[in-house]
Enzyme design. Structure first.
Site, short mmCIF file in Angstrom:
data_model
loop_
_atom_site.label_atom_id
_atom_site.label_comp_id
_atom_site.label_asym_id
_atom_site.label_seq_id
_atom_site.Cartn_x
_atom_site.Cartn_y
_atom_site.Cartn_z
N TRP A 109 -10.66 0.81 -4.06
CA TRP A 109 -10.22 2.06 -4.00
C TRP A 109 -8.28 2.32 -4.79
O TRP A 109 -8.52 3.60 -4.51
CB TRP A 109 -10.21 1.91 -1.96
CG TRP A 109 -8.99 3.30 -1.24
CD1 TRP A 109 -8.70 3.57 -0.55
CD2 TRP A 109 -9.95 4.79 -1.11
NE1 TRP A 109 -7.53 4.62 -0.75
CE2 TRP A 109 -9.20 5.32 -0.70
CE3 TRP A 109 -10.95 4.67 -1.88
CZ2 TRP A 109 -9.28 6.51 -0.55
CZ3 TRP A 109 -11.28 6.34 -1.68
CH2 TRP A 109 -10.67 7.32 -1.03
N SER A 154 0.63 -1.10 -0.26
CA SER A 154 0.40 0.12 0.25
C SER A 154 0.82 1.56 0.48
O SER A 154 1.23 1.50 -0.82
CB SER A 154 -0.99 -0.44 1.51
OG SER A 154 -1.96 0.88 0.79
N LYS A 190 3.79 2.05 -2.07
CA LYS A 190 4.17 3.63 -3.84
C LYS A 190 5.52 3.78 -3.58
O LYS A 190 6.27 4.08 -4.08
CB LYS A 190 2.67 4.68 -2.83
CG LYS A 190 1.68 3.99 -2.73
CD LYS A 190 1.47 5.93 -2.28
CE LYS A 190 -0.32 5.87 -1.08
NZ LYS A 190 -1.39 4.88 -2.49
N HIS A 229 -7.36 -5.74 0.61
CA HIS A 229 -6.72 -4.79 0.77
C HIS A 229 -5.58 -5.22 1.55
O HIS A 229 -5.48 -5.25 2.38
CB HIS A 229 -6.88 -3.38 0.86
CG HIS A 229 -5.96 -2.20 0.60
ND1 HIS A 229 -5.38 -2.20 -0.06
CD2 HIS A 229 -4.90 -2.10 2.31
CE1 HIS A 229 -4.04 -0.82 0.14
NE2 HIS A 229 -4.08 -0.78 1.73
C1 GTR Z 1 -4.91 4.37 2.68
C2 GTR Z 1 -4.77 4.83 1.44
C3 GTR Z 1 -4.20 4.58 0.43
C4 GTR Z 1 -3.48 3.77 0.56
C5 GTR Z 1 -2.99 2.26 2.20
C6 GTR Z 1 -2.67 2.39 2.88
O1 GTR Z 1 -5.82 5.13 3.85
O2 GTR Z 1 -5.53 6.14 0.33
O3 GTR Z 1 -4.11 5.33 -0.66
O4 GTR Z 1 -2.02 3.66 0.79
O5 GTR Z 1 -4.37 4.01 3.23
O6 GTR Z 1 -1.37 2.52 3.51
O7 GTR Z 1 -3.15 0.83 3.58
#
Ligand code: GTR
Length: 669
Positions: free
Chosen positions: A351, A260, A264, A402
């Site tokens: 998302w 996540s 990035k 996720h």
């Molecule tokens: C979320 C964010 C995402 C993602 C995530 C994470 O809230 O909107 O971009 O990176 O966190 O890091 O689990």
């Protein structure tokens, strides 16, 4: 024979290249699509967010191969020297921010703990205290590294950039989470390290007032100063600095992994630091692998609002103005080329826009193609749990939500097995052993060929250890004709093959005219060489050739007997991209060839060539055959002066480090 090798061998026997088998499997089943029920539910819950494919606006992506001033990028060199630095700088200035320092001058690594009997004796644990000191203070973190005791050192390592709580990467292994499955990674012969990136930059809105920012930043923060993700990526590079000092770690095979926001980060870490051999983006979404212009799920505005500290301030200029971005995230992935990337999406993680992540990987492939490599070649999104591993961009969608789970790790290791452990290597020979010729199926060492480690009279310098020296006598033609025959060696003949060898012309090399060099063939002792023309049914060959010598340089190319040839002799196709195909004496070159047989009767056979890893030749309309009984019979290490003319003096050349593989090989690192 491992299961995978067995399968590969089987596929070869069936004449199905693994890549095609994989592509066929992917296309045969239905592509992943967001579940309509989930889309409805999410649209209700978050009416301001788009989850519907038909609501994705029309957009045009910036072309990774067109410079900002409109100039087209036409070859690998231009990509590396002009466009890649330009794209990197755009990401620095507009998205992630610029790190004020690279490797800090004052940085120490202290091994605070070594346990050679970790995991019941299966691994060695090292705890490394990393301390950095800048103009305004000092920071430290302790990285944990597990290395398999059974594996040959140095080992490839998966580096996890962890932003989660320390329990997620518990080095005592009392707490075990799928997020970092150390035991499973060790069982597969890989090392793994975890570094707590929040120790250097906390994940807080006022994060730029803490950690590395307070140490290195000037107080007036410019719009392009680094955000938290950039500080984390920078932390990953410090781990890499350590790996380079540890003899147990294969620093040339380090994969940087993140989930996540960490995903990035892993992509940005790999983009900015080319020492990483592979970057793994797990569910990275917006600001990671997903295309911003699709505005699906999390958008640029949303991410800048919720996490203003992650990116540089300039990035917020693109809130609701994605089309103004000079980049999109496919270009972030392209910055990894020619190295490996892996993009994971989760079935339910809308998302993060799984489709946007897939498309990004696909569009990045354009740069891999320019470098003569495969990227992510699937046309459509694969179904859930259908990994794509054949090219240099790997991809899968895991079932569920996720997260970073063990399924993902296992697939990263499959991908690394395939691409780290020798490119589906079929054969290699470094000529170190005295009976090297037996590897080619010969009983005696061929005449005029000698393995040497020194030869000062001809200004020889070894690559490493021995090489073979091939001699052509004054008044003669003949140097060598060494065959690696696929049927004899692996039981089947392939349809496509990569062949690499190192070539060095000796000081006395000065051919008046042309002749033959190593290449790939299917003459079947009937036709395709020596004035025996091909007719599509009898035989073919694509040997290497040289074409005299001019100003001390020897042009090389392909000498091809094919079904469209005219007359008795083959066609000469000289490699000429930026003169890379013009070789000097007394220097080693890495020469690589790729042949893909045409579909019988069609003009779609492919020949490619590289010198020192740079693409130097491509021809995609060759007709070698009209029948499928002609295949790739052999790699033929042929050295022959002439044609008709004979050598005016003795000529020598050296050959070393021959490799034959199903995937692109590249120069020795
Ligand atoms: C979320 C964010 C995402 C993602 C995530 C994470 O809230 O909107 O971009 O990176 O966190 O890091 O689990």
């Amino acid at each position: 024979m491992t299961e995978r090798r067995l399968l590969t061998a089987l596929l070869t026997i069936l004449n199905v290249a693994p890549f095609h088998a994989e592509a066929a499997a992917v296309e045969a089943r239905e592509s992943w699509k967001a579940s309509p029920r989930q889309v409805e539910a999410l649209m209700k819950r978050r009416p301001d967010t788009n989850y519907r494919e038909d609501k994705v606006p029309k957009y045009t992506l910036p072309d990774p191969l067109v410079m900002v001033d409109g100039t087209k990028v036409t070859d690998a060199r231009m990509w590396k020297t002009k466009r890649r630095p330009e794209v990197l700088e755009l990401f620095r200035k507009q998205v992630y921010g610029t790190a004020p320092v690279e490797r800090p001058e004052d940085m120490t690594f202290k091994i605070v703990n070594v346990d050679s009997q970790a995991l019941d004796g299966r691994a060695t644990l090292k705890r490394v205290l990393v301390t950095i000191t800048g103009p305004r203070g000092q920071l430290s973190t302790t990285m944990s590294i597990f290395l398999p005791n059974s594996a040959k050192k140095p080992v490839p390592v998966f580096l996890l950039l962890s932003h989660r709580d320390p329990d997620s990467t518990d080095w005592t292994r009392k707490i075990k989470r799928p997020f970092w499955p150390v035991e499973q990674i060790i069982a597969r012969g890989y090392g793994t390290a975890a570094i707590q990136v929040t120790d250097f930059a906390p994940d807080r809105r006022d994060g730029w007032q803490h950690g590395v920012h307070t140490i290195f930043d000037k107080p007036d923060v410019p719009a392009q100063a680094w955000g938290t993700l950039a500080a984390w990526a920078w932390t990953g590079s410090r781990a890499m600095d350590y790996f380079e000092t540890d003899d147990d770690v294969d620093a040339a095979k380090v994969a940087v992994v993140g989930q996540s926001r960490g995903g990035k980060t892993a992509l940005w870490a790999g983009a900015r630091d080319q020492r990483f051999a592979m970057a793994v983006s797990n569910c990275s979404g917006c600001g990671g692998a997903a295309l911003s212009r699709r505005r699906y799920g999390e958008t640029v505005k949303r991410i800048n609002t919720n996490f203003p500290h992650w990116f540089c301030d300039n990035f917020s200029k693109y809130n609701d103005a994605e089309d103004d971005l000079p980049v999109d995230q496919h270009m972030l992935i392209a910055l990894m080329a020619p190295r490996l990337v892996y993009v994971v999406s989760a079935e339910e993680d809308l998302w993060a826009d799984p489709k946007g992540e897939f498309l990004s990987a696909r569009h990045a492939s354009k740069v891999y193609h320019l470098l003569g490599l495969k990227g992510l070649e699937a046309q459509n999104m694969p179904p859930v749990e259908t990994p794509i591993h054949a090219g240099r961009i790997g991809h899968h969608i895991h079932a569920g939500r996720h997260d970073l789970i063990e399924y993902d790790w296992q697939r990263f290791m499959d991908f690394a097995d395939r691409h780290f452990k020798g490119n589906d290597l079929i054969f290699s020979c470094d000529f170190e052993s005295d009976d090297w010729y037996k590897k080619f199926g010969m009983r005696r060492s061929p005449e005029r060929v000698e393995a040497v480690s020194s030869d000062p009279a001809r200004k020889f310098e070894p690559q490493e250890g021995k090489a073979i020296r091939i001699k052509v006598d004054q008044g003669g033609h003949y140097g060598a004709s060494i065959m690696y025959r696929f049927k004899d060696q692996i039981g089947a003949e392939p349809e496509q093959i990569y062949f690499r060898y190192y070539l060095r012309f000796a000081d006395d090399w000065n051919p008046a005219r042309g002749g033959k060099l190593p290449g790939i063939s299917g003459t079947y002792n009937r036709a395709g060489w020596g004035g025996r023309p091909s007719n599509g049914r009898n035989g073919w060959s694509a040997r290497g050739q040289f074409n005299g010598q001019r100003n001390g340089k020897t042009p090389i190319g392909y000498y091809c007997y094919h079904a469209d040839m005219r007359g008795r002799y083959g066609s000469g196709w000289i490699w000429d991209t930026e003169k890379r195909g013009h070789l000097e004496n007394n220097r080693w070159y890495c020469v690589e060839q790729y042949v893909k047989m045409n579909t019988p009767g069609n003009n779609d056979g492919i020949l490619r060539g590289w010198v020192d890893g740079q693409p130097a030749f491509e021809k995609t309309d060759v007709r070698m055959r009209d029948v499928d009984t002609l295949k790739i019979e052999a790699v033929w290490l042929n050295v022959y002066l002439g044609g008709k003319w004979t050598a005016k003096s003795d000529h020598h050349l050296y050959i070393d480090d021959v490799a034959i593989a199903r995937d692109y090989i590249g120069p020795i690192q």
